[in-house]
Design an enzyme around this catalytic site. Sequence first.
Site, PDB file in Angstrom:
ATOM      1  N   ASP A  11       7.055   1.588  -0.854  1.00 53.82           N
ATOM      2  CA  ASP A  11       8.265   1.314  -0.069  1.00 53.82           C
ATOM      3  C   ASP A  11       9.151   2.564   0.013  1.00 53.82           C
ATOM      4  O   ASP A  11      10.061   2.621   0.842  1.00 53.82           O
ATOM      5  CB  ASP A  11       9.070   0.186  -0.743  1.00 53.82           C
ATOM      6  CG  ASP A  11       8.955  -1.137   0.008  1.00 53.82           C
ATOM      7  OD1 ASP A  11       8.618  -1.112   1.204  1.00 53.82           O
ATOM      8  OD2 ASP A  11       9.217  -2.184  -0.611  1.00 53.82           O
ATOM      9  N   GLN A  68       8.650  -7.610  -2.808  1.00 54.58           N
ATOM     10  CA  GLN A  68       9.378  -8.074  -1.627  1.00 54.58           C
ATOM     11  C   GLN A  68      10.843  -8.337  -1.985  1.00 54.58           C
ATOM     12  O   GLN A  68      11.137  -9.082  -2.911  1.00 54.58           O
ATOM     13  CB  GLN A  68       8.711  -9.352  -1.075  1.00 54.58           C
ATOM     14  CG  GLN A  68       9.314  -9.848   0.211  1.00 54.58           C
ATOM     15  CD  GLN A  68       9.120  -8.881   1.389  1.00 54.58           C
ATOM     16  OE1 GLN A  68       8.042  -8.340   1.590  1.00 54.58           O
ATOM     17  NE2 GLN A  68      10.186  -8.649   2.139  1.00 54.58           N
ATOM     18  N   LYS A  71       1.965  -8.804   5.683  1.00 55.93           N
ATOM     19  CA  LYS A  71       1.570  -7.554   5.010  1.00 55.93           C
ATOM     20  C   LYS A  71       0.153  -7.683   4.456  1.00 55.93           C
ATOM     21  O   LYS A  71      -0.680  -6.792   4.609  1.00 55.93           O
ATOM     22  CB  LYS A  71       2.575  -7.212   3.888  1.00 55.93           C
ATOM     23  CG  LYS A  71       3.886  -6.692   4.450  1.00 55.93           C
ATOM     24  CD  LYS A  71       4.991  -6.592   3.415  1.00 55.93           C
ATOM     25  CE  LYS A  71       6.296  -6.190   4.122  1.00 55.93           C
ATOM     26  NZ  LYS A  71       7.467  -6.172   3.251  1.00 55.93           N
TER      27      LYS A  71
END
Length: 287
Positions: free
Chosen positions: A120, A97, A53
């Site tokens: 997200d 994460q 990422k």
Amino acid sequence: MAQLIDGKQLSDAVVASLAEETSQFAAEFGLLPGLAVVLVGEDPASQVYVRNKVRQATAAGMRSIEHRLPKETTQQALNSLIETLNQDPEVHGILVQLPLPAHLSEPDIIQLIAVEKDVDGFHPLNVGALASGNGELIPCTPLGCMLMLQQVHDDLSGQHAVVIGRSNIVGKPMAQLLLQANCTVTVVHSRTRNIEAICREADIVIAAVGRPEMVKSSWIKPGATVIDVGINAIEREGKRKLVGDVDYQSVSDIAGSISPVPGGVGPMTIACLLKNTMKAALLQQTA
Ligand code: NDP
């Protein structure tokens, strides 16, 4: 033989186009879109995801800020980091994460992230906005699947799409996006009876189960589009290998088009995280 839906190639194109948007953004607002990535603990798969990422954010010309915290980090310390990032005007997107170590509450952390920085798309307000058709920050994996479907379908109206899996991060938002694109949507899960027959009726199958190569060629209608979200590490012939939820070898003989694993939904998920970061940055700068 099915047409390949190449997620790697498509994600490279998305990142290249974001790099142009990033320079325009910098010229207009005098700062770069900023993505903060938070990793708690040393889970090896999470470390790989975070590294990818950050690398792709850099490729898109964005500013990426990595926060690596030890696995003993307390809820209070993590909350306090999130609150600091929420206030930081140079941070437009925050990604924590998952999974977090068991002593930390994922729902609490997700709710704490500022809605407009939730790249997200997991915050309950963003989930609600998507469900009511007004989503801005949409979960990255299903968004990536939609971009892949657009590679092979000009119009999804009237297509029968079967989504295998009903998780909050993939299956449910996937079903909502397909519904918004005017598909007829069936969601199947571990309690569904006769999944094989239901899948065989589908024009589009999205497999998001977490069971290696579960979907066989007998499940697929000739010519159907198959998107494989699954990432499963298996041992084969003494080697560690990543496979999807679809038996690629046999299904690619019958499907019209198919995405591979690796090189399919994985890279598109990261590209969509960066798309969301750009969107969040623009929304915040113009608010
Ligand atoms: P979850 O474990 O949260 O959900 C799995 C879903 O599959 C559940 O709804 C479950 O049903 C259903 N399921 C499990 N077993 C069966 C079965 N035998 N038949 C039918 N349905 C079944 O997984 P995620 O949604 O988070 O992830 C799914 C897969 O996608 C995993 O392999 C994951 O690694 C991968 N993934 C890949 C990403 C990418 O970027 N490519 C991103 C996110 C995930 P029930 O609800 O009834 O338990």
